[in-house]
Design an enzyme around this catalytic site. Structure first.
Site, short mmCIF file in Angstrom:
data_model
loop_
_atom_site.label_atom_id
_atom_site.label_comp_id
_atom_site.label_asym_id
_atom_site.label_seq_id
_atom_site.Cartn_x
_atom_site.Cartn_y
_atom_site.Cartn_z
N TYR A 163 -24.85 78.43 64.29
CA TYR A 163 -25.20 79.02 62.98
C TYR A 163 -25.11 80.53 63.06
O TYR A 163 -24.45 81.17 62.24
CB TYR A 163 -26.63 78.60 62.59
N1 LIG Z 1 -34.11 80.93 52.92
C1 LIG Z 1 -34.27 81.93 53.79
O1 LIG Z 1 -35.40 82.31 54.14
C2 LIG Z 1 -33.07 82.63 54.34
C3 LIG Z 1 -31.82 82.42 53.79
N2 LIG Z 1 -30.73 83.08 54.32
C4 LIG Z 1 -29.43 82.89 53.67
O2 LIG Z 1 -29.59 83.06 52.26
C5 LIG Z 1 -28.73 82.14 51.56
C6 LIG Z 1 -29.56 81.28 50.63
O3 LIG Z 1 -30.57 80.62 51.41
P1 LIG Z 1 -31.19 79.24 50.88
O4 LIG Z 1 -31.34 79.30 49.40
O5 LIG Z 1 -32.35 78.91 51.72
O6 LIG Z 1 -29.97 78.27 51.21
P2 LIG Z 1 -29.86 76.66 51.13
O7 LIG Z 1 -30.08 76.08 52.48
O8 LIG Z 1 -30.67 76.18 49.98
O9 LIG Z 1 -28.28 76.50 50.82
C7 LIG Z 1 -27.74 77.02 49.62
C8 LIG Z 1 -26.77 76.03 49.08
O10 LIG Z 1 -25.65 75.91 49.97
C9 LIG Z 1 -25.03 74.69 49.64
N3 LIG Z 1 -24.19 74.14 50.71
C10 LIG Z 1 -24.60 73.66 51.89
N4 LIG Z 1 -23.54 73.13 52.56
C11 LIG Z 1 -22.45 73.27 51.75
C12 LIG Z 1 -21.09 72.90 51.84
N5 LIG Z 1 -20.63 72.23 52.90
N6 LIG Z 1 -20.27 73.19 50.82
C13 LIG Z 1 -20.74 73.83 49.71
N7 LIG Z 1 -22.02 74.20 49.54
C14 LIG Z 1 -22.87 73.91 50.56
C15 LIG Z 1 -26.17 73.72 49.32
O11 LIG Z 1 -25.73 72.83 48.31
P3 LIG Z 1 -26.38 71.36 48.14
O12 LIG Z 1 -27.86 71.64 48.04
O13 LIG Z 1 -25.78 70.85 46.88
O14 LIG Z 1 -26.02 70.58 49.36
C16 LIG Z 1 -27.32 74.62 48.92
O15 LIG Z 1 -27.75 74.42 47.59
C17 LIG Z 1 -27.99 81.34 52.65
O16 LIG Z 1 -26.73 81.93 52.91
C18 LIG Z 1 -28.89 81.49 53.87
O17 LIG Z 1 -28.18 81.34 55.09
C19 LIG Z 1 -30.82 83.88 55.42
C20 LIG Z 1 -32.03 84.08 56.01
C21 LIG Z 1 -33.26 83.53 55.48
N1 LIG Z 2 -28.68 77.93 54.58
C1 LIG Z 2 -29.89 78.32 55.00
N2 LIG Z 2 -30.01 79.32 55.91
C2 LIG Z 2 -31.24 79.69 56.33
C3 LIG Z 2 -32.39 79.08 55.83
C4 LIG Z 2 -32.24 78.03 54.86
O1 LIG Z 2 -33.21 77.47 54.37
N3 LIG Z 2 -30.98 77.71 54.49
N4 LIG Z 2 -33.64 79.47 56.23
C5 LIG Z 2 -33.78 80.43 57.12
C6 LIG Z 2 -35.19 80.85 57.46
O2 LIG Z 2 -35.32 82.24 57.55
C7 LIG Z 2 -35.63 80.32 58.79
O3 LIG Z 2 -35.00 81.06 59.76
C8 LIG Z 2 -37.14 80.43 58.88
O4 LIG Z 2 -37.70 79.50 58.01
C9 LIG Z 2 -32.63 81.10 57.79
N5 LIG Z 2 -31.37 80.67 57.24
#
Ligand SMILES: NC(=O)C1=CN([C@@H]2O[C@H](COP(=O)(O)OP(=O)(O)OC[C@H]3O[C@@H](n4cnc5c(N)ncnc54)[C@H](OP(=O)(O)O)[C@@H]3O)[C@@H](O)[C@H]2O)C=CC1
Ligand SMILES: Nc1nc2c(c(=O)[nH]1)N=C([C@H](O)[C@@H](O)CO)CN2
Length: 235
Positions: free
Chosen positions: A147
Site C-alpha cells: 500500500y
Molecule cells: N480515511 C483516512 O483516514 C485516510 C485516507 N487516506 C486516503 O484518502 C482517500 C479517501 O480515504 P477513504 O474515504 O477512507 O477511502 P475509502 O477506503 O473509503 O475508498 C474510497 C473509495 O475507493 C473506491 N475503490 C476501492 N477500490 C477500488 C477499485 N478497485 N476501483 C475503483 N474504486 C475503488 C471505493 O469504492 P467502493 O466503496 O464502491 O468499493 C471507495 O468508495 C484515499 O485515497 C485514502 O487512501 C489517507 C490517509 C488517511
Molecule cells: N483507501 C483507504 N486508505 C486509507 C484508509 C482508508 O480507510 N481507506 N485509512 C487510513 C487510516 O489513516 C489508517 O491508517 C488509520 O485508521 C489510511 N489509508
C-alpha cells in the site's frame, strides 16, 4: 443553480472522505462527476442531487480504459480531476495480488486518466489535478508495504505531471493521516492512532475539503504535497 464552470471529476466518491467532499462541492454549486465501484444508497442519493455517477473498477487496465471512455463520452471539459479512489487492503506476506491491485488503483489509474483526460482539463481556464496520497509514504509501513509503495508511486506522478502539464494545469498531492476511523476501530485502536500525532485528534473529512479548496483556488502552487497529518512527523 450549478456554476457554469466545467465539472470536477472525483474518483471513489460514494463513501467517507470522497462522499463528504462531493456534497461540499455541490453545496457550493460545483457540478460533479464521480466514479464508484459498488452500488450503494449513497450513489442513488448523489444521482438525485445531479451528480453523474460512473461505475468503474480500477483493479484492471480495461476497467480504467472503460472509465476513461465514459468520461470522454459525457463531457468535453473538466475543471479538475481528484484521484481519491483507493484500495486499503491488508497484505499477507508476499501478496502479489494485493500489490498489483493497489498499484493499478493508486498509480496506473491516475496515470492513464491524467494522460487521456489532460485535453479535457485544457478546455478549462483554471485546471487542476489533485492526487490523494497518504502521509505514510514519508516513512513507509512495516504492516502495509505494498500500500505504501503504491502511494509513493502516486506521489511521484505529481512531480512528473506538474512539470509536464504546466502552465495550463496545476498538479498537487494531499497527504492525509488518520482523517476518519472505521466503524470496527475499537477505543484502544483510536487511542493508539490519535497518540501518533502532536494534535492528537481524528479531524473528520472537512479538513480534506478545505485542503482541496485551497489547492483549487490558489494560482501559484504546483508540484507540491499538502500534508494533513496533525503533526505526526513531529513525534
Ligand atoms: N480515511 C483516512 O483516514 C485516510 C485516507 N487516506 C486516503 O484518502 C482517500 C479517501 O480515504 P477513504 O474515504 O477512507 O477511502 P475509502 O477506503 O473509503 O475508498 C474510497 C473509495 O475507493 C473506491 N475503490 C476501492 N477500490 C477500488 C477499485 N478497485 N476501483 C475503483 N474504486 C475503488 C471505493 O469504492 P467502493 O466503496 O464502491 O468499493 C471507495 O468508495 C484515499 O485515497 C485514502 O487512501 C489517507 C490517509 C488517511
Ligand atoms: N483507501 C483507504 N486508505 C486509507 C484508509 C482508508 O480507510 N481507506 N485509512 C487510513 C487510516 O489513516 C489508517 O491508517 C488509520 O485508521 C489510511 N489509508
Amino acid at each position: 443553480m450549478m456554476s457554469d464552470s466545467a465539472p470536477i471529476l472525483l474518483t471513489g466518491g460514494s463513501q467517507r472522505l470522497g462522499l463528504h467532499c462531493v456534497k461540499r462541492f455541490l453545496a457550493n454549486d460545483q457540478s460533479m462527476i464521480i466514479s464508484y465501484r459498488q452500488e450503494r444508497p449513497e450513489v442513488a442519493e448523489l444521482r438525485k442531487l445531479g451528480v453523474h455517477c460512473i461505475q468503474a473498477d480500477f483493479a484492471t487496465e480495461q476497467g480504467i480504459l472503460n472509465f476513461i471512455a465514459a468520461i470522454k463520452a459525457y463531457t468535453p471539459a473538466l475543471r479538475a480531476i481528484i484521484h481519491n479512489a483507493s484500495l486499503w487492503i491488508s497484505e499477507d506476506g508476499a501478496d502479489s495480488d494485493a500489490f498489483k491491485q493497489m498499484m493499478n488503483v493508486h498509480v496506473l489509474a491516475p496515470y492513464l486518466i491524467n494522460q487521456h483526460c489532460a485535453a479535457l482539463l485544457q478546455q478549462s481556464p483554471q485546471a487542476d489535478i489533485i492526487h490523494i496520497s497518504d502521509d505514510v509514504t514519508r516513512r513507509g509501513s512495516a504492516k502495509r508495504i505494498a500500500y505504501s509503495a503504491s502511494k509513493a508511486g502516486l506521489d511521484n506522478l505529481t512531480l512528473s505531471f506538474a512539470a509536464s502539464l504546466a502552465p495550463q494545469i496545476k498538479v498537487n498531492t494531499i497527504a492525509p493521516a488518520l482523517i476518519m476511523l472505521h466503524p470496527d476501530d475499537d477505543a484502544a485502536y483510536q487511542r493508539r492512532a490519535t497518540a501518533k500525532s502532536v494534535l492528537g485528534t481524528v479531524p473528520g473529512p472537512e479538513v480534506i475539503y478545505q485542503s482541496l479548496r485551497y489547492l483549487l483556488d490558489t494560482p501559484y502552487v504546483t508540484g507540491t504535497t499538502l500534508t494533513v497529518n496533525g503533526g505526526r512527523h513531529l513525534k
